[in-house]
Design a protein around this motif. Structure first.
Motif, PDB file in Angstrom:
ATOM      1  N   ILE A   1      -2.362  10.624 -16.851  1.00 33.29           N
ATOM      2  CA  ILE A   1      -2.421   9.924 -15.567  1.00 33.29           C
ATOM      3  C   ILE A   1      -3.626  10.474 -14.811  1.00 33.29           C
ATOM      4  O   ILE A   1      -3.616  11.602 -14.334  1.00 33.29           O
ATOM      5  CB  ILE A   1      -1.135  10.133 -14.748  1.00 33.29           C
ATOM      6  N   THR A   2      -4.675   9.662 -14.716  1.00 32.99           N
ATOM      7  CA  THR A   2      -5.917  10.137 -14.100  1.00 32.99           C
ATOM      8  C   THR A   2      -5.827  10.076 -12.576  1.00 32.99           C
ATOM      9  O   THR A   2      -4.993   9.358 -12.008  1.00 32.99           O
ATOM     10  CB  THR A   2      -7.109   9.287 -14.555  1.00 32.99           C
ATOM     11  N   GLN A   3      -6.713  10.805 -11.933  1.00 37.37           N
ATOM     12  CA  GLN A   3      -6.776  10.778 -10.473  1.00 37.37           C
ATOM     13  C   GLN A   3      -7.150   9.380  -9.982  1.00 37.37           C
ATOM     14  O   GLN A   3      -6.686   8.945  -8.926  1.00 37.37           O
ATOM     15  CB  GLN A   3      -7.770  11.829  -9.949  1.00 37.37           C
ATOM     16  N   GLU A   4      -7.953   8.685 -10.756  1.00 41.04           N
ATOM     17  CA  GLU A   4      -8.326   7.315 -10.387  1.00 41.04           C
ATOM     18  C   GLU A   4      -7.094   6.404 -10.410  1.00 41.04           C
ATOM     19  O   GLU A   4      -6.910   5.570  -9.520  1.00 41.04           O
ATOM     20  CB  GLU A   4      -9.407   6.775 -11.342  1.00 41.04           C
ATOM     21  N   GLN A   5      -6.250   6.566 -11.424  1.00 40.76           N
ATOM     22  CA  GLN A   5      -5.022   5.772 -11.494  1.00 40.76           C
ATOM     23  C   GLN A   5      -4.098   6.099 -10.326  1.00 40.76           C
ATOM     24  O   GLN A   5      -3.499   5.189  -9.736  1.00 40.76           O
ATOM     25  CB  GLN A   5      -4.302   6.030 -12.820  1.00 40.76           C
ATOM     26  N   LEU A   6      -3.989   7.366 -10.004  1.00 42.53           N
ATOM     27  CA  LEU A   6      -3.150   7.755  -8.868  1.00 42.53           C
ATOM     28  C   LEU A   6      -3.688   7.161  -7.568  1.00 42.53           C
ATOM     29  O   LEU A   6      -2.909   6.713  -6.715  1.00 42.53           O
ATOM     30  CB  LEU A   6      -3.052   9.281  -8.764  1.00 42.53           C
ATOM     31  N   LYS A   7      -5.002   7.136  -7.411  1.00 43.49           N
ATOM     32  CA  LYS A   7      -5.619   6.552  -6.213  1.00 43.49           C
ATOM     33  C   LYS A   7      -5.324   5.046  -6.150  1.00 43.49           C
ATOM     34  O   LYS A   7      -5.013   4.512  -5.085  1.00 43.49           O
ATOM     35  CB  LYS A   7      -7.134   6.812  -6.235  1.00 43.49           C
ATOM     36  N   GLU A   8      -5.397   4.378  -7.292  1.00 44.27           N
ATOM     37  CA  GLU A   8      -5.085   2.944  -7.335  1.00 44.27           C
ATOM     38  C   GLU A   8      -3.634   2.692  -6.946  1.00 44.27           C
ATOM     39  O   GLU A   8      -3.338   1.745  -6.205  1.00 44.27           O
ATOM     40  CB  GLU A   8      -5.358   2.377  -8.731  1.00 44.27           C
ATOM     41  N   ILE A   9      -2.734   3.519  -7.437  1.00 44.52           N
ATOM     42  CA  ILE A   9      -1.313   3.385  -7.100  1.00 44.52           C
ATOM     43  C   ILE A   9      -1.119   3.601  -5.597  1.00 44.52           C
ATOM     44  O   ILE A   9      -0.406   2.838  -4.943  1.00 44.52           O
ATOM     45  CB  ILE A   9      -0.457   4.377  -7.918  1.00 44.52           C
ATOM     46  N   GLU A  10      -1.774   4.614  -5.066  1.00 47.70           N
ATOM     47  CA  GLU A  10      -1.683   4.905  -3.635  1.00 47.70           C
ATOM     48  C   GLU A  10      -2.168   3.705  -2.810  1.00 47.70           C
ATOM     49  O   GLU A  10      -1.517   3.296  -1.841  1.00 47.70           O
ATOM     50  CB  GLU A  10      -2.522   6.146  -3.326  1.00 47.70           C
ATOM     51  N   GLN A  11      -3.288   3.122  -3.201  1.00 43.11           N
ATOM     52  CA  GLN A  11      -3.824   1.970  -2.479  1.00 43.11           C
ATOM     53  C   GLN A  11      -2.915   0.756  -2.609  1.00 43.11           C
ATOM     54  O   GLN A  11      -2.715   0.013  -1.645  1.00 43.11           O
ATOM     55  CB  GLN A  11      -5.237   1.657  -2.970  1.00 43.11           C
ATOM     56  N   MET A  12      -2.319   0.563  -3.787  1.00 49.21           N
ATOM     57  CA  MET A  12      -1.398  -0.553  -3.994  1.00 49.21           C
ATOM     58  C   MET A  12      -0.168  -0.396  -3.089  1.00 49.21           C
ATOM     59  O   MET A  12       0.273  -1.353  -2.448  1.00 49.21           O
ATOM     60  CB  MET A  12      -0.968  -0.641  -5.458  1.00 49.21           C
ATOM     61  N   LEU A  13       0.377   0.829  -3.036  1.00 46.43           N
ATOM     62  CA  LEU A  13       1.547   1.077  -2.198  1.00 46.43           C
ATOM     63  C   LEU A  13       1.213   0.883  -0.715  1.00 46.43           C
ATOM     64  O   LEU A  13       2.016   0.342   0.041  1.00 46.43           O
ATOM     65  CB  LEU A  13       2.097   2.477  -2.444  1.00 46.43           C
ATOM     66  N   PHE A  14       0.032   1.310  -0.322  1.00 48.46           N
ATOM     67  CA  PHE A  14      -0.407   1.134   1.063  1.00 48.46           C
ATOM     68  C   PHE A  14      -0.475  -0.350   1.409  1.00 48.46           C
ATOM     69  O   PHE A  14       0.025  -0.786   2.440  1.00 48.46           O
ATOM     70  CB  PHE A  14      -1.773   1.790   1.278  1.00 48.46           C
ATOM     71  N   LYS A  15      -1.066  -1.111   0.509  1.00 48.67           N
ATOM     72  CA  LYS A  15      -1.186  -2.553   0.729  1.00 48.67           C
ATOM     73  C   LYS A  15       0.189  -3.214   0.770  1.00 48.67           C
ATOM     74  O   LYS A  15       0.476  -4.044   1.636  1.00 48.67           O
ATOM     75  CB  LYS A  15      -2.050  -3.171  -0.366  1.00 48.67           C
ATOM     76  N   LYS A  16       1.064  -2.818  -0.158  1.00 45.07           N
ATOM     77  CA  LYS A  16       2.415  -3.367  -0.226  1.00 45.07           C
ATOM     78  C   LYS A  16       3.195  -3.079   1.064  1.00 45.07           C
ATOM     79  O   LYS A  16       3.972  -3.898   1.524  1.00 45.07           O
ATOM     80  CB  LYS A  16       3.149  -2.786  -1.432  1.00 45.07           C
ATOM     81  N   ALA A  17       2.968  -1.896   1.637  1.00 40.25           N
ATOM     82  CA  ALA A  17       3.669  -1.505   2.854  1.00 40.25           C
ATOM     83  C   ALA A  17       3.104  -2.210   4.094  1.00 40.25           C
ATOM     84  O   ALA A  17       3.726  -2.182   5.156  1.00 40.25           O
ATOM     85  CB  ALA A  17       3.587   0.007   3.060  1.00 40.25           C
ATOM     86  N   GLY A  18       1.957  -2.852   3.948  1.00 39.53           N
ATOM     87  CA  GLY A  18       1.344  -3.500   5.106  1.00 39.53           C
ATOM     88  C   GLY A  18       0.904  -2.485   6.134  1.00 39.53           C
ATOM     89  O   GLY A  18       0.963  -2.735   7.341  1.00 39.53           O
ATOM     90  N   GLY A  19       0.438  -1.353   5.648  1.00 41.05           N
ATOM     91  CA  GLY A  19       0.039  -0.253   6.537  1.00 41.05           C
ATOM     92  C   GLY A  19      -1.023  -0.650   7.522  1.00 41.05           C
ATOM     93  O   GLY A  19      -1.954  -1.400   7.194  1.00 41.05           O
ATOM     94  N   ASP A  20      -0.891  -0.169   8.751  1.00 39.93           N
ATOM     95  CA  ASP A  20      -1.900  -0.449   9.770  1.00 39.93           C
ATOM     96  C   ASP A  20      -2.732   0.802  10.114  1.00 39.93           C
ATOM     97  O   ASP A  20      -3.520   0.788  11.038  1.00 39.93           O
ATOM     98  CB  ASP A  20      -1.262  -1.034  11.029  1.00 39.93           C
ATOM     99  N   LEU A  21      -2.547   1.861   9.326  1.00 38.98           N
ATOM    100  CA  LEU A  21      -3.380   3.044   9.475  1.00 38.98           C
ATOM    101  C   LEU A  21      -4.611   2.880   8.587  1.00 38.98           C
ATOM    102  O   LEU A  21      -4.691   1.931   7.789  1.00 38.98           O
ATOM    103  CB  LEU A  21      -2.595   4.291   9.058  1.00 38.98           C
ATOM    104  N   ASP A  22      -5.539   3.798   8.696  1.00 35.52           N
ATOM    105  CA  ASP A  22      -6.698   3.750   7.808  1.00 35.52           C
ATOM    106  C   ASP A  22      -6.223   3.868   6.366  1.00 35.52           C
ATOM    107  O   ASP A  22      -5.414   4.753   6.057  1.00 35.52           O
ATOM    108  CB  ASP A  22      -7.675   4.874   8.130  1.00 35.52           C
ATOM    109  N   PRO A  23      -6.706   2.990   5.491  1.00 30.56           N
ATOM    110  CA  PRO A  23      -6.258   3.056   4.099  1.00 30.56           C
ATOM    111  C   PRO A  23      -6.721   4.352   3.430  1.00 30.56           C
ATOM    112  O   PRO A  23      -7.731   4.925   3.841  1.00 30.56           O
ATOM    113  CB  PRO A  23      -6.921   1.836   3.448  1.00 30.56           C
ATOM    114  N   PRO A  24      -5.985   4.763   2.388  1.00 34.36           N
ATOM    115  CA  PRO A  24      -6.354   6.004   1.687  1.00 34.36           C
ATOM    116  C   PRO A  24      -7.688   5.877   0.975  1.00 34.36           C
ATOM    117  O   PRO A  24      -8.149   4.845   0.661  1.00 34.36           O
ATOM    118  CB  PRO A  24      -5.198   6.201   0.700  1.00 34.36           C
TER     119      PRO A  24
END
Length: 173
Positions: A150-173
């Motif tokens: 599990i690469t750091q790039e994959q983890l970053k993609e997962i983090e961004q996907m979860l942020f988008k899914k949550a409809g976050g209104d903070l600065d994205p990761p």
């Protein structure tokens, strides 16, 4: 700053310290996923569905444990060196104090500006401790992620996907 705002500052700093303590707890759970779950389940992998079910069960069981139980399990697995173990035990003590004694022990301090300032400083010191613990745990987690592919790039993609899914209104990761 008026007194009401100063009181809110105490609550905010305490809340941030408790948040950082919970981040440490989740970091411990992540390590246990690698040191316990992955170590046992990867060699026995048969199906994605079974893996998902087993993973969810493990995560649920670990998430129900106290921080003390999590630290003990991590230590019992031999997953951390004595320096990290000592820091984890300090973090556990600080977390328990914040959760169970902080406001009780500072009841009189809360009544004055000077006392509230002491409370804020103490909460900030606890945040620093929790940050230090995470700085020691994160490289271990990252190395284990890489070990299991599990690469750091994959983890970053997962983090961004979860942020988008949550409809976050903070600065994205």
């Amino acid at each position: 700053m008026d007194k009401s705002e100063h009181c809110k500052e105490v609550y905010a700093h305490h809340g941030l310290a408790m948040y950082r303590a919970q981040c440490v707890e989740q970091s411990i759970v992540q390590l246990l996923i690698y040191f316990d779950f992955f170590a046992k389940k990867v060699p026995l992998f048969k199906s994605v569905e079974q893996w998902k079910q087993d993973f969810d069960n493990f995560d649920q069981v670990m998430s129900a444990k106290t921080m003390g139980q999590l630290v003990k399990k991590l230590v019992d697995l031999g997953a951390v060196d004595p320096t990290i173990e000592t820091l984890l035990r300090e973090g556990l003590k600080a977390r328990n104090y914040l959760a169970h004694r902080f406001f009780v022990d500072h009841a009189l301090n809360f009544l004055s500006e000077e006392g509230r300032n002491k409370m804020i400083v103490e909460a900030e010191e606890n945040c620093k401790l929790f940050n230090e613990i995470e700085e020691m745990l994160n490289p271990i987690t990252h190395a284990l992620s890489e070990k299991y592919g599990i690469t750091q790039e994959q983890l970053k993609e997962i983090e961004q996907m979860l942020f988008k899914k949550a409809g976050g209104d903070l600065d994205p990761p």
